[in-house]
Design an enzyme around this catalytic site. Sequence first.
Site, mmCIF file in Angstrom:
data_model
loop_
_atom_site.group_PDB
_atom_site.id
_atom_site.type_symbol
_atom_site.label_atom_id
_atom_site.label_comp_id
_atom_site.label_asym_id
_atom_site.label_seq_id
_atom_site.Cartn_x
_atom_site.Cartn_y
_atom_site.Cartn_z
ATOM 1 N N LYS A 189 0.665 -0.995 0.458
ATOM 2 C CA LYS A 189 -0.144 0.128 -0.279
ATOM 3 C C LYS A 189 0.572 1.218 0.377
ATOM 4 C CE LYS A 189 -1.795 2.733 3.302
ATOM 5 N NZ LYS A 189 -2.122 4.438 2.499
ATOM 6 N N GLU A 192 -1.384 7.123 0.374
ATOM 7 C CA GLU A 192 -2.759 7.491 -0.811
ATOM 8 C C GLU A 192 -2.470 8.953 -1.760
ATOM 9 O OE1 GLU A 192 -2.918 7.272 2.387
ATOM 10 O OE2 GLU A 192 -3.626 9.132 4.050
ATOM 11 N N GLY A 242 7.266 5.091 8.038
ATOM 12 C CA GLY A 242 6.233 6.772 7.679
ATOM 13 C C GLY A 242 6.512 6.732 9.375
ATOM 14 N N GLY A 247 3.131 4.353 13.132
ATOM 15 C CA GLY A 247 4.311 2.867 13.597
ATOM 16 C C GLY A 247 3.713 1.955 14.887
ATOM 17 N N GLU A 264 10.647 1.604 9.942
ATOM 18 C CA GLU A 264 11.543 2.483 9.377
ATOM 19 C C GLU A 264 10.589 4.103 9.687
ATOM 20 O OE1 GLU A 264 14.078 2.394 9.006
ATOM 21 O OE2 GLU A 264 14.589 0.611 7.892
ATOM 22 N N CYS A 298 13.600 11.946 6.452
ATOM 23 C CA CYS A 298 13.800 10.937 7.782
ATOM 24 C C CYS A 298 15.434 11.601 7.896
ATOM 25 C CB CYS A 298 13.343 9.669 7.864
ATOM 26 S SG CYS A 298 13.838 8.787 6.253
ATOM 27 N N GLU A 398 10.226 16.111 15.280
ATOM 28 C CA GLU A 398 10.128 16.110 14.112
ATOM 29 C C GLU A 398 9.262 16.923 12.719
ATOM 30 O OE1 GLU A 398 8.432 12.616 11.205
ATOM 31 O OE2 GLU A 398 10.942 12.328 10.801
HETATM 32 P P1 NAD Z 1 2.483 8.657 7.867
HETATM 33 O O1 NAD Z 1 2.865 7.541 8.757
HETATM 34 O O2 NAD Z 1 1.370 9.193 7.911
HETATM 35 O O3 NAD Z 1 1.612 7.342 6.999
HETATM 36 C C1 NAD Z 1 2.722 6.372 6.106
HETATM 37 C C2 NAD Z 1 2.030 5.593 5.113
HETATM 38 O O4 NAD Z 1 1.241 4.702 6.268
HETATM 39 C C3 NAD Z 1 0.984 5.921 4.262
HETATM 40 O O5 NAD Z 1 0.264 4.547 3.807
HETATM 41 C C4 NAD Z 1 -0.662 5.893 5.414
HETATM 42 O O6 NAD Z 1 -1.756 5.466 4.324
HETATM 43 C C5 NAD Z 1 0.098 4.324 6.141
HETATM 44 N N1 NAD Z 1 -0.819 4.540 7.419
HETATM 45 C C6 NAD Z 1 -1.678 5.694 8.080
HETATM 46 N N2 NAD Z 1 -2.211 5.094 9.240
HETATM 47 C C7 NAD Z 1 -1.984 3.453 9.218
HETATM 48 C C8 NAD Z 1 -2.862 2.800 10.273
HETATM 49 N N3 NAD Z 1 -3.834 3.019 11.465
HETATM 50 N N4 NAD Z 1 -2.266 1.564 10.003
HETATM 51 C C9 NAD Z 1 -1.706 1.348 8.360
HETATM 52 N N5 NAD Z 1 -0.893 2.371 8.079
HETATM 53 C C10 NAD Z 1 -1.391 3.656 7.733
HETATM 54 O O7 NAD Z 1 3.632 9.035 7.512
HETATM 55 P P2 NAD Z 1 3.601 10.624 6.095
HETATM 56 O O8 NAD Z 1 3.143 11.077 6.717
HETATM 57 O O9 NAD Z 1 3.477 9.167 5.116
HETATM 58 O O10 NAD Z 1 5.087 10.228 5.965
HETATM 59 C C11 NAD Z 1 5.979 10.657 6.628
HETATM 60 C C12 NAD Z 1 7.287 10.168 8.120
HETATM 61 O O11 NAD Z 1 7.450 8.698 7.497
HETATM 62 C C13 NAD Z 1 7.722 11.014 8.706
HETATM 63 O O12 NAD Z 1 7.749 10.152 10.499
HETATM 64 C C14 NAD Z 1 8.862 10.228 8.071
HETATM 65 O O13 NAD Z 1 10.108 10.538 9.253
HETATM 66 C C15 NAD Z 1 8.385 8.504 8.034
HETATM 67 N N6 NAD Z 1 9.676 8.454 7.387
HETATM 68 C C16 NAD Z 1 10.771 7.941 7.523
HETATM 69 C C17 NAD Z 1 11.900 6.801 6.726
HETATM 70 C C18 NAD Z 1 13.415 5.597 7.132
HETATM 71 O O14 NAD Z 1 13.581 5.573 6.563
HETATM 72 N N7 NAD Z 1 13.128 6.335 8.815
HETATM 73 C C19 NAD Z 1 11.745 7.355 5.653
HETATM 74 C C20 NAD Z 1 10.590 7.873 5.194
HETATM 75 C C21 NAD Z 1 9.845 8.803 6.243
#
Ligand code: NAD
Length: 505
Positions: A189, A192, A242, A247, A264, A298, A398
């Site tokens: 997935k 969105e 994310g 997470g 991650e 990140c 962050e």
């Molecule tokens: P997010 O956590 O909002 O969403 C990430 C993904 O999770 C999306 O596909 C979203 O639809 C899905 N999601 C949301 N709620 C969910 C749930 N309850 N169950 C399962 N899936 C769900 O993150 P974002 O805003 O898309 O990305 C930004 C974040 O990602 C930042 O905190 C950034 O640091 C992190 N990030 C980390 C790394 C790394 O390698 N450590 C790399 C890139 C981004």
Amino acid sequence: MTDMTLIPATATALPAPFHARHLIGGRTCDSADGAVTDRLSPAHGTLVSRAAKGGTAEVDAAVAAARAALAGWAATTGKARAAILLKVADLIEINATQMALLECLETGKPISQARGEVTGSADLWRYAAALARTHKGDSHNSLGADMLAVVLKEPRGVVSIITPWNFPIWILSQKLPFALAAGCTCVIKPSELTPSTTAMLGDLLMQAGLPEGVANIVLGEGQPVGARMVSHPDVDMVTFTGSSAVGRAIAAEAGKSLKKVALELGGKNPQVIFPDADLDSAADAVTFGMVFNAGECCNSGSRIIVHADIAEAFTARVVALSGQVAFGDPLHPDTQVGAIVTPEHAARIDGFVHAAKAAGARVTLGGGPLSIPGLGGQFYAPTVLTGVTADMAIAREEVFGPVLSVLTFRTLDEAIALANDAAYGLSAGVWSENVHTCLSFARRVQAGTIWTNTWMDGFPEVTFGGMKQSGLGREIGSYGLEEFLEVKSVAMRVGRTRAPWVKTV
Ligand code: NAD
């Protein structure tokens, strides 16, 4: 007042909107109820893509397809898996122009950077192909004349892959080819906000000859699609990139069924600058770490810890360099920093900056939205905050925007304590010409990656991941493959030498 380098709207004609669809059991499809999500370009406000918006029915069908395909794919030779992964890499390169354009328009990142990420992700597929043929277990041949043991590596099974919006194709390529190399089958997935390059990759997987059901894609939101991918009883592992908040929710849900989880997450990554450093290189890298991907990264170098004796002069260098970074239309080949992903996220960044000012930080550069001639999209100025103390939210949380917090230190111990004074532990950097300083820093700082006299260099061979609240597990490198493998020990008696345990009379 520092002048900014701005690139106004270009006259490039935008492509017709991309139609992104699910991939389930080898067939692309829309949602049964016809639901869709529209994505507008953050820089241009125009429609980039219309994506199918899935629900639990699509996830259940995708998991069933992945489960049905597992035994066949797990039995495929490493050679055959590698051949498909290499073909995918070639197809990514062949389609790089369209993929980069979609990535640029959905994320707001510059086209030249998007192209680099697309072609770079092909290299991740090639590296994973090499691992598919070369990974192996262990043998134990010193357990006695009558005993031989081997440790086998087996695919973990059906893996849910959930990715964010900031590096869509790159982050997917840090996971999917490694899972496939290990013999796992997947349900994917994307965010969105950025569905299109993942959907395009689905087509390329089919063209490359990946058997039906081995990789499935469900488009849609975290609730219900992502959540169902975590709670589904027939999923063996979840790998997620994310936010730390999501997470934690995923780890809690996966804990109910004791699924393996790899996470991650976020970072609050420090760079420590000593007075003996090559300060020109350090200032350039700090500027890069602050504004790369508009700070939506990140690995953003969002705080620096500078020796007090050089703090003012060093900050002035960073401010001067920031004025020379080209902010503007992501479609222009010279643009280095594009738009913020959504208006809500731009407002969140601004909220952090206002709170920092209220807490006593000084705005030395930027501090608000940036106006790009001819574009209505949301841009944020490179922002340098001085007078930041370790207790302020801007130093701890962050921000995910082009915002740098400047803190100061006097001794190595103090610098290391400040670097470690964070809930996160993703990456950290040290700038010094003294090898002892660099090595002490590398050993004592709690972060999954340490850069000495450089920032954000990465390689498929070198594993990546976070300590503390930055995550669980590792990606890329040989450790990245191991995440997708289960370990099984087989102990074998050689000959009829076993003395009976039951003492018969
Ligand atoms: P997010 O956590 O909002 O969403 C990430 C993904 O999770 C999306 O596909 C979203 O639809 C899905 N999601 C949301 N709620 C969910 C749930 N309850 N169950 C399962 N899936 C769900 O993150 P974002 O805003 O898309 O990305 C930004 C974040 O990602 C930042 O905190 C950034 O640091 C992190 N990030 C980390 C790394 C790394 O390698 N450590 C790399 C890139 C981004």
